[in-house]
Design a protein around this motif. Structure first.
Motif, PDB file in Angstrom:
ATOM      1  N   ALA A 168     -34.488  36.298  18.097  1.00 21.63           N
ATOM      2  CA  ALA A 168     -33.813  37.179  18.522  1.00 21.63           C
ATOM      3  C   ALA A 168     -33.195  37.018  19.901  1.00 21.63           C
ATOM      4  O   ALA A 168     -32.853  37.615  20.840  1.00 21.63           O
ATOM      5  CB  ALA A 168     -35.361  37.782  19.817  1.00 21.63           C
ATOM      6  N   GLY A 169     -32.044  35.652  19.485  1.00 23.44           N
ATOM      7  CA  GLY A 169     -31.638  34.611  20.118  1.00 23.44           C
ATOM      8  C   GLY A 169     -31.797  34.244  22.380  1.00 23.44           C
ATOM      9  O   GLY A 169     -33.117  34.149  22.130  1.00 23.44           O
ATOM     10  N   ASP A 170     -30.884  33.395  22.384  1.00 28.11           N
ATOM     11  CA  ASP A 170     -31.156  32.877  23.856  1.00 28.11           C
ATOM     12  C   ASP A 170     -31.766  33.642  24.942  1.00 28.11           C
ATOM     13  O   ASP A 170     -32.778  33.324  25.317  1.00 28.11           O
ATOM     14  CB  ASP A 170     -29.439  32.239  23.885  1.00 28.11           C
ATOM     15  CG  ASP A 170     -29.134  30.875  23.316  1.00 28.11           C
ATOM     16  OD1 ASP A 170     -29.821  30.721  21.762  1.00 28.11           O
ATOM     17  OD2 ASP A 170     -28.132  31.052  23.206  1.00 28.11           O
ATOM     18  N   ALA A 171     -31.223  34.815  25.234  1.00 29.03           N
ATOM     19  CA  ALA A 171     -31.447  35.432  26.339  1.00 29.03           C
ATOM     20  C   ALA A 171     -32.903  36.157  25.931  1.00 29.03           C
ATOM     21  O   ALA A 171     -33.567  35.693  27.176  1.00 29.03           O
ATOM     22  CB  ALA A 171     -30.699  36.990  26.607  1.00 29.03           C
ATOM     23  N   VAL A 172     -33.433  36.043  24.868  1.00 26.40           N
ATOM     24  CA  VAL A 172     -33.945  37.087  24.761  1.00 26.40           C
ATOM     25  C   VAL A 172     -36.092  35.857  24.868  1.00 26.40           C
ATOM     26  O   VAL A 172     -36.785  35.465  25.542  1.00 26.40           O
ATOM     27  CB  VAL A 172     -35.469  37.631  23.366  1.00 26.40           C
ATOM     28  CG1 VAL A 172     -36.333  38.154  23.226  1.00 26.40           C
ATOM     29  CG2 VAL A 172     -34.065  39.025  23.685  1.00 26.40           C
ATOM     30  N   ALA A 173     -35.466  34.323  24.081  1.00 28.75           N
ATOM     31  CA  ALA A 173     -36.182  33.079  23.885  1.00 28.75           C
ATOM     32  C   ALA A 173     -36.502  32.536  26.063  1.00 28.75           C
ATOM     33  O   ALA A 173     -37.133  32.126  26.195  1.00 28.75           O
ATOM     34  CB  ALA A 173     -35.544  31.939  23.350  1.00 28.75           C
ATOM     35  N   ASP A 174     -35.646  33.114  26.116  1.00 26.35           N
ATOM     36  CA  ASP A 174     -34.854  32.227  27.654  1.00 26.35           C
ATOM     37  C   ASP A 174     -35.933  33.081  29.059  1.00 26.35           C
ATOM     38  O   ASP A 174     -36.795  32.330  29.023  1.00 26.35           O
ATOM     39  CB  ASP A 174     -33.709  31.919  28.195  1.00 26.35           C
ATOM     40  CG  ASP A 174     -33.010  30.641  27.382  1.00 26.35           C
ATOM     41  OD1 ASP A 174     -33.642  29.747  26.548  1.00 26.35           O
ATOM     42  OD2 ASP A 174     -31.508  31.012  27.416  1.00 26.35           O
ATOM     43  N   GLY A 175     -35.973  34.468  28.312  1.00 23.29           N
ATOM     44  CA  GLY A 175     -36.923  34.784  29.206  1.00 23.29           C
ATOM     45  C   GLY A 175     -38.839  34.214  29.353  1.00 23.29           C
ATOM     46  O   GLY A 175     -38.783  35.015  29.969  1.00 23.29           O
ATOM     47  N   VAL A 176     -39.280  34.651  28.131  1.00 19.68           N
ATOM     48  CA  VAL A 176     -40.242  34.464  27.464  1.00 19.68           C
ATOM     49  C   VAL A 176     -40.342  33.209  28.283  1.00 19.68           C
ATOM     50  O   VAL A 176     -41.458  33.069  28.691  1.00 19.68           O
ATOM     51  CB  VAL A 176     -40.086  34.933  26.052  1.00 19.68           C
ATOM     52  CG1 VAL A 176     -41.948  34.669  26.067  1.00 19.68           C
ATOM     53  CG2 VAL A 176     -40.405  36.211  25.904  1.00 19.68           C
ATOM     54  N   ALA A 177     -39.778  32.402  27.854  1.00 22.62           N
ATOM     55  CA  ALA A 177     -39.611  31.176  28.094  1.00 22.62           C
ATOM     56  C   ALA A 177     -40.768  30.762  29.305  1.00 22.62           C
ATOM     57  O   ALA A 177     -40.999  30.185  29.802  1.00 22.62           O
ATOM     58  CB  ALA A 177     -39.033  29.522  27.616  1.00 22.62           C
ATOM     59  N   ALA A 178     -39.450  31.748  30.457  1.00 23.00           N
ATOM     60  CA  ALA A 178     -39.490  31.671  31.582  1.00 23.00           C
ATOM     61  C   ALA A 178     -40.628  32.778  31.861  1.00 23.00           C
ATOM     62  O   ALA A 178     -41.377  32.082  33.533  1.00 23.00           O
ATOM     63  CB  ALA A 178     -37.997  32.337  32.112  1.00 23.00           C
ATOM     64  N   ASP A 179     -40.730  33.095  31.676  1.00 25.24           N
ATOM     65  CA  ASP A 179     -42.016  33.972  32.341  1.00 25.24           C
ATOM     66  C   ASP A 179     -43.294  33.823  31.655  1.00 25.24           C
ATOM     67  O   ASP A 179     -44.733  33.847  33.204  1.00 25.24           O
ATOM     68  CB  ASP A 179     -41.893  35.553  31.101  1.00 25.24           C
ATOM     69  CG  ASP A 179     -41.292  36.517  32.214  1.00 25.24           C
ATOM     70  OD1 ASP A 179     -40.695  36.011  33.264  1.00 25.24           O
ATOM     71  OD2 ASP A 179     -41.189  37.561  30.904  1.00 25.24           O
ATOM     72  N   MET A 180     -43.743  32.376  31.156  1.00 25.54           N
ATOM     73  CA  MET A 180     -44.325  31.836  30.353  1.00 25.54           C
ATOM     74  C   MET A 180     -44.852  30.448  30.720  1.00 25.54           C
ATOM     75  O   MET A 180     -45.618  29.816  30.744  1.00 25.54           O
ATOM     76  CB  MET A 180     -44.622  31.584  28.692  1.00 25.54           C
ATOM     77  CG  MET A 180     -44.503  32.931  27.705  1.00 25.54           C
ATOM     78  SD  MET A 180     -45.125  33.073  26.464  1.00 25.54           S
ATOM     79  CE  MET A 180     -46.617  31.956  25.931  1.00 25.54           C
ATOM     80  N   LEU A 181     -43.667  30.296  32.290  1.00 22.51           N
ATOM     81  CA  LEU A 181     -44.007  28.978  32.619  1.00 22.51           C
ATOM     82  C   LEU A 181     -43.391  27.574  31.585  1.00 22.51           C
ATOM     83  O   LEU A 181     -44.183  26.481  31.162  1.00 22.51           O
ATOM     84  CB  LEU A 181     -44.982  29.060  33.332  1.00 22.51           C
ATOM     85  CG  LEU A 181     -45.032  29.618  34.660  1.00 22.51           C
ATOM     86  CD1 LEU A 181     -46.511  29.381  35.495  1.00 22.51           C
ATOM     87  CD2 LEU A 181     -43.387  29.848  35.666  1.00 22.51           C
ATOM     88  N   ILE A 182     -42.862  28.404  30.168  1.00 23.22           N
ATOM     89  CA  ILE A 182     -42.806  27.201  29.655  1.00 23.22           C
ATOM     90  C   ILE A 182     -41.383  25.892  29.850  1.00 23.22           C
ATOM     91  O   ILE A 182     -39.903  26.648  30.028  1.00 23.22           O
ATOM     92  CB  ILE A 182     -42.037  27.088  28.126  1.00 23.22           C
ATOM     93  CG1 ILE A 182     -43.699  28.280  27.547  1.00 23.22           C
ATOM     94  CG2 ILE A 182     -41.661  26.239  26.976  1.00 23.22           C
ATOM     95  CD1 ILE A 182     -43.464  28.390  26.276  1.00 23.22           C
ATOM     96  N   ALA A 183     -41.788  24.605  30.402  1.00 29.19           N
ATOM     97  CA  ALA A 183     -40.636  23.608  30.744  1.00 29.19           C
ATOM     98  C   ALA A 183     -39.637  23.758  29.853  1.00 29.19           C
ATOM     99  O   ALA A 183     -40.166  23.609  28.274  1.00 29.19           O
ATOM    100  CB  ALA A 183     -40.977  22.243  30.951  1.00 29.19           C
ATOM    101  N   ARG A 184     -38.591  23.554  30.355  1.00 32.40           N
ATOM    102  CA  ARG A 184     -36.982  23.629  28.693  1.00 32.40           C
ATOM    103  C   ARG A 184     -36.211  22.442  28.992  1.00 32.40           C
ATOM    104  O   ARG A 184     -36.510  21.984  30.322  1.00 32.40           O
ATOM    105  CB  ARG A 184     -35.852  24.623  29.756  1.00 32.40           C
ATOM    106  CG  ARG A 184     -36.536  25.919  28.903  1.00 32.40           C
ATOM    107  CD  ARG A 184     -35.786  27.081  29.364  1.00 32.40           C
ATOM    108  NE  ARG A 184     -34.350  26.788  29.266  1.00 32.40           N
ATOM    109  CZ  ARG A 184     -33.875  26.895  27.885  1.00 32.40           C
ATOM    110  NH1 ARG A 184     -33.740  27.142  27.137  1.00 32.40           N
ATOM    111  NH2 ARG A 184     -32.676  26.619  28.314  1.00 32.40           N
TER     112      ARG A 184
END
Length: 184
Positions: A168-184
């Motif tokens: 789904a691309g960077d924007a979707v993945a980054d949004g889900v990761a942020a919402d789930m509090l997954i550290a980047r």
């Protein structure tokens, strides 16, 4: 809508299937948990029971945008014994279609000769069958073109994000990761 099949064989690592399924679904991917055991109820490692959405014989594995192979020693043995899955893995790797595998799962790819000239990771100690140069020491999640691999249970959410990014691309993945509090 993008689609993903997460393959389940008795003895799979539950977090390596459920974690990525959660991430992918949050990102709008239609995820199907597919049992290779001839029944929908599949017993995971640690005695966790999971109900698959479909049986392998009732779906077209080639129709999914992504095919996910979780680990777990017994689970990997059961997945490797599924001829339809093995055939689909060969076809996907030949056609550069998305394949993702975690923990001991990438050993199936190595045993099939599908990691030649590729970069991949797996659970530490499972890389013995990898071709020279394939195993990427010190890397938790490895993306090499159409192939996403990860080391084990502790990396399941990061693995899920990498799978989502590929679909789904960077924007979707980054949004889900942020919402789930997954550290980047």
């Amino acid at each position: 809508m993008k689609t993903a099949a997460i393959m389940l064989g008795e003895g799979f690592e539950p977090v390596e299937a459920v974690g990525p399924a959660d991430v992918l679904r949050r990102g709008g991917v239609e995820v199907t948990l597919v049992s290779v055991m001839g029944q929908l109820e599949v017993r995971a490692a640690q005695g966790v029971g999971v109900r698959a959405d479909a049986l392998e014989g009732d779906v077209d594995l080639g129709g999914f945008d992504l095919l996910v192979v979780p680990g777990g020693s017994l689970g990997v043995e059961n997945l490797a014994a599924c001829a339809a899955l093995v055939d689909e893995l060969r076809a996907r790797m030949a056609d550069s279609r998305l394949v993702a595998s975690i923990c001991a799962g990438p050993t199936i790819l190595a045993d099939l000769g599908l990691l030649e000239c590729r970069r991949a990771v797996c659970y530490p100690g499972c890389q013995d069958g990898f071709p020279a140069g394939a195993y990427q020491e010190g890397v938790d999640v490895c993306v090499d073109g159409n192939l996403v691999t990860a080391t084990g249970p502790g990396t399941a959410l990061d693995f899920g994000v990498a799978c989502l990014r590929a679909l789904a691309g960077d924007a979707v993945a980054d949004g889900v990761a942020a919402d789930m509090l997954i550290a980047r």
